[in-house]
Design a protein around this motif. Structure first.
Motif, PDB file in Angstrom:
ATOM      1  N   TYR A   1     -17.310  -9.898  91.264  1.00  0.00           N
ATOM      2  CA  TYR A   1     -17.392 -10.037  92.494  1.00  0.00           C
ATOM      3  C   TYR A   1     -17.203 -11.611  92.770  1.00  0.00           C
ATOM      4  CZ  TYR A   1     -18.543 -10.175  97.679  1.00  0.00           C
ATOM      5  OH  TYR A   1     -18.468 -10.394  98.967  1.00  0.00           O
ATOM      6  N   ASN A   2     -16.389 -11.881  93.547  1.00  0.00           N
ATOM      7  CA  ASN A   2     -16.156 -13.292  94.217  1.00  0.00           C
ATOM      8  C   ASN A   2     -17.130 -13.921  95.118  1.00  0.00           C
ATOM      9  OD1 ASN A   2     -15.201 -15.993  94.864  1.00  0.00           O
ATOM     10  ND2 ASN A   2     -13.294 -15.561  93.690  1.00  0.00           N
ATOM     11  N   VAL A   3     -18.010 -14.610  95.004  1.00  0.00           N
ATOM     12  CA  VAL A   3     -18.731 -14.896  96.174  1.00  0.00           C
ATOM     13  C   VAL A   3     -18.132 -15.925  97.040  1.00  0.00           C
ATOM     14  CG1 VAL A   3     -20.739 -14.586  95.011  1.00  0.00           C
ATOM     15  CG2 VAL A   3     -19.957 -16.761  95.066  1.00  0.00           C
ATOM     16  N   GLU A   4     -17.349 -16.634  96.871  1.00  0.00           N
ATOM     17  CA  GLU A   4     -16.414 -17.370  97.475  1.00  0.00           C
ATOM     18  C   GLU A   4     -15.464 -16.700  98.573  1.00  0.00           C
ATOM     19  OE1 GLU A   4     -14.626 -20.174  95.094  1.00  0.00           O
ATOM     20  OE2 GLU A   4     -16.381 -21.120  94.636  1.00  0.00           O
ATOM     21  N   THR A   5     -14.659 -15.708  97.771  1.00  0.00           N
ATOM     22  CA  THR A   5     -13.683 -15.051  98.842  1.00  0.00           C
ATOM     23  C   THR A   5     -14.367 -13.752  99.156  1.00  0.00           C
ATOM     24  OG1 THR A   5     -12.846 -13.708  96.615  1.00  0.00           O
ATOM     25  CG2 THR A   5     -11.770 -15.822  97.397  1.00  0.00           C
ATOM     26  N   GLU A   6     -15.353 -13.448  98.672  1.00  0.00           N
ATOM     27  CA  GLU A   6     -15.982 -11.942  99.277  1.00  0.00           C
ATOM     28  C   GLU A   6     -15.106 -10.820  98.866  1.00  0.00           C
ATOM     29  OE1 GLU A   6     -17.640 -12.064 103.267  1.00  0.00           O
ATOM     30  OE2 GLU A   6     -19.101 -13.822 102.624  1.00  0.00           O
ATOM     31  N   GLU A   7     -14.546 -10.968  97.570  1.00  0.00           N
ATOM     32  CA  GLU A   7     -13.851  -9.786  97.004  1.00  0.00           C
ATOM     33  C   GLU A   7     -13.738  -9.380  95.822  1.00  0.00           C
ATOM     34  OE1 GLU A   7      -9.551 -10.933  99.685  1.00  0.00           O
ATOM     35  OE2 GLU A   7      -9.913 -11.826  97.672  1.00  0.00           O
ATOM     36  N   PHE A   8     -13.921  -8.078  95.503  1.00  0.00           N
ATOM     37  CA  PHE A   8     -13.905  -7.735  93.903  1.00  0.00           C
ATOM     38  C   PHE A   8     -12.777  -7.922  93.462  1.00  0.00           C
ATOM     39  CE2 PHE A   8     -17.074  -4.961  96.109  1.00  0.00           C
ATOM     40  CZ  PHE A   8     -18.248  -5.127  95.321  1.00  0.00           C
ATOM     41  N   ALA A   9     -12.954  -8.367  91.869  1.00  0.00           N
ATOM     42  CA  ALA A   9     -11.749  -8.588  91.123  1.00  0.00           C
ATOM     43  C   ALA A   9     -11.694  -7.931  89.859  1.00  0.00           C
ATOM     44  CB  ALA A   9     -11.770 -10.264  90.975  1.00  0.00           C
ATOM     45  N   ASP A  10     -10.676  -8.130  88.917  1.00  0.00           N
ATOM     46  CA  ASP A  10     -10.825  -7.870  87.473  1.00  0.00           C
ATOM     47  C   ASP A  10     -11.135  -8.883  86.716  1.00  0.00           C
ATOM     48  OD1 ASP A  10      -9.739  -5.198  88.184  1.00  0.00           O
ATOM     49  OD2 ASP A  10      -7.862  -5.585  87.990  1.00  0.00           O
ATOM     50  N   GLY A  11     -11.586  -8.788  85.522  1.00  0.00           N
ATOM     51  CA  GLY A  11     -12.178  -9.908  84.812  1.00  0.00           C
ATOM     52  C   GLY A  11     -12.297  -9.204  83.350  1.00  0.00           C
TER      53      GLY A  11
ATOM     54  N   MET B   1      -9.982  -4.399  83.172  1.00  0.00           N
ATOM     55  CA  MET B   1     -10.263  -5.632  82.793  1.00  0.00           C
ATOM     56  C   MET B   1      -8.963  -6.337  82.304  1.00  0.00           C
ATOM     57  SD  MET B   1     -13.406  -6.314  83.232  1.00  0.00           S
ATOM     58  CE  MET B   1     -14.111  -4.889  84.106  1.00  0.00           C
ATOM     59  N   THR B   2      -8.842  -7.749  82.330  1.00  0.00           N
ATOM     60  CA  THR B   2      -7.804  -8.480  81.970  1.00  0.00           C
ATOM     61  C   THR B   2      -8.516  -9.301  80.779  1.00  0.00           C
ATOM     62  OG1 THR B   2      -6.444 -10.236  82.844  1.00  0.00           O
ATOM     63  CG2 THR B   2      -8.425 -10.221  83.587  1.00  0.00           C
ATOM     64  N   ASP B   3      -7.174  -9.852  79.992  1.00  0.00           N
ATOM     65  CA  ASP B   3      -7.463 -10.689  78.793  1.00  0.00           C
ATOM     66  C   ASP B   3      -7.171 -12.039  79.105  1.00  0.00           C
ATOM     67  OD1 ASP B   3      -8.450  -8.969  77.143  1.00  0.00           O
ATOM     68  OD2 ASP B   3      -6.418  -8.323  76.245  1.00  0.00           O
ATOM     69  N   GLN B   4      -6.496 -12.593  80.611  1.00  0.00           N
ATOM     70  CA  GLN B   4      -6.223 -13.539  80.864  1.00  0.00           C
ATOM     71  C   GLN B   4      -7.330 -14.336  81.305  1.00  0.00           C
ATOM     72  OE1 GLN B   4      -2.844 -14.690  82.545  1.00  0.00           O
ATOM     73  NE2 GLN B   4      -1.734 -12.849  81.618  1.00  0.00           N
ATOM     74  N   ALA B   5      -7.444 -15.917  80.796  1.00  0.00           N
ATOM     75  CA  ALA B   5      -8.351 -16.768  81.360  1.00  0.00           C
ATOM     76  C   ALA B   5      -8.416 -16.840  82.928  1.00  0.00           C
ATOM     77  CB  ALA B   5      -8.161 -18.122  80.644  1.00  0.00           C
ATOM     78  N   ILE B   6      -9.523 -16.728  83.316  1.00  0.00           N
ATOM     79  CA  ILE B   6      -9.912 -16.807  84.732  1.00  0.00           C
ATOM     80  C   ILE B   6     -10.769 -18.139  85.057  1.00  0.00           C
ATOM     81  CG2 ILE B   6     -10.700 -15.693  86.942  1.00  0.00           C
ATOM     82  CD1 ILE B   6      -9.938 -13.078  85.384  1.00  0.00           C
ATOM     83  N   PRO B   7     -10.421 -18.926  86.026  1.00  0.00           N
ATOM     84  CA  PRO B   7     -11.354 -20.244  86.013  1.00  0.00           C
ATOM     85  C   PRO B   7     -12.547 -19.532  86.761  1.00  0.00           C
ATOM     86  CG  PRO B   7      -9.133 -20.763  86.973  1.00  0.00           C
ATOM     87  CD  PRO B   7      -9.124 -19.319  86.477  1.00  0.00           C
ATOM     88  N   GLY B   8     -13.813 -20.041  86.314  1.00  0.00           N
ATOM     89  CA  GLY B   8     -15.144 -19.409  86.791  1.00  0.00           C
ATOM     90  C   GLY B   8     -15.714 -18.340  85.909  1.00  0.00           C
ATOM     91  N   ILE B   9     -15.038 -17.835  84.919  1.00  0.00           N
ATOM     92  CA  ILE B   9     -15.233 -16.804  83.917  1.00  0.00           C
ATOM     93  C   ILE B   9     -15.311 -17.087  82.731  1.00  0.00           C
ATOM     94  CG2 ILE B   9     -15.096 -14.516  83.272  1.00  0.00           C
ATOM     95  CD1 ILE B   9     -13.943 -13.695  85.973  1.00  0.00           C
TER      96      ILE B   9
END
Length: 119
Positions: A78-88, A1-9
């Protein structure tokens, strides 16, 4: 997991409840296989294998790109726009439905032949 701000989260957004808000409101058959949480607003929807597929529908309709699992022991985005898993980042608790809630659920609403209804 990341502590950085992510647009959409929004790490402060609390879950909308213990089950799929749409199924419980009467949209669809009223039961789900697994649950997904919108990382932008906390809306709880059902997974794409569920008859209602409310989680992804909510994300796409509202422009909220990230879903995360609302299942005990699962920790992914999971990013539904890119269809990729991501850290958050860590999200506001609870991070899963109650452990005593059955899967599929909710109790009493799942048909005996539920596997036949999965996507």
């Amino acid at each position: 997991m990341t502590d950085q701000a992510i647009p959409g989260i929004d790490p402060q957004a609390v879950p909308s409840g213990d089950g799929c808000a749409d199924c419980l409101a009467g949209d669809g058959p009223g039961w789900w296989f697994h649950l997904r949480r919108c990382a932008a607003c906390g809306h709880i929807g059902c997974c794409d294998s569920s008859p209602g597929q409310h989680g992804t529908r909510h994300a796409k309709t509202n422009g909220h790109p990230f879903l995360t699992s609302f299942e005990p022991g699962e920790d992914w985005f999971y990013n539904v726009e890119t269809e990729e898993f991501a850290d958050g980042p860590a999200l506001a608790r609870p991070t899963a439905h109650p452990a005593d809630q059955p899967t599929p659920g909710p109790a009493g609403a799942v048909p005996a032949d539920w596997q036949r209804h999965l996507h």
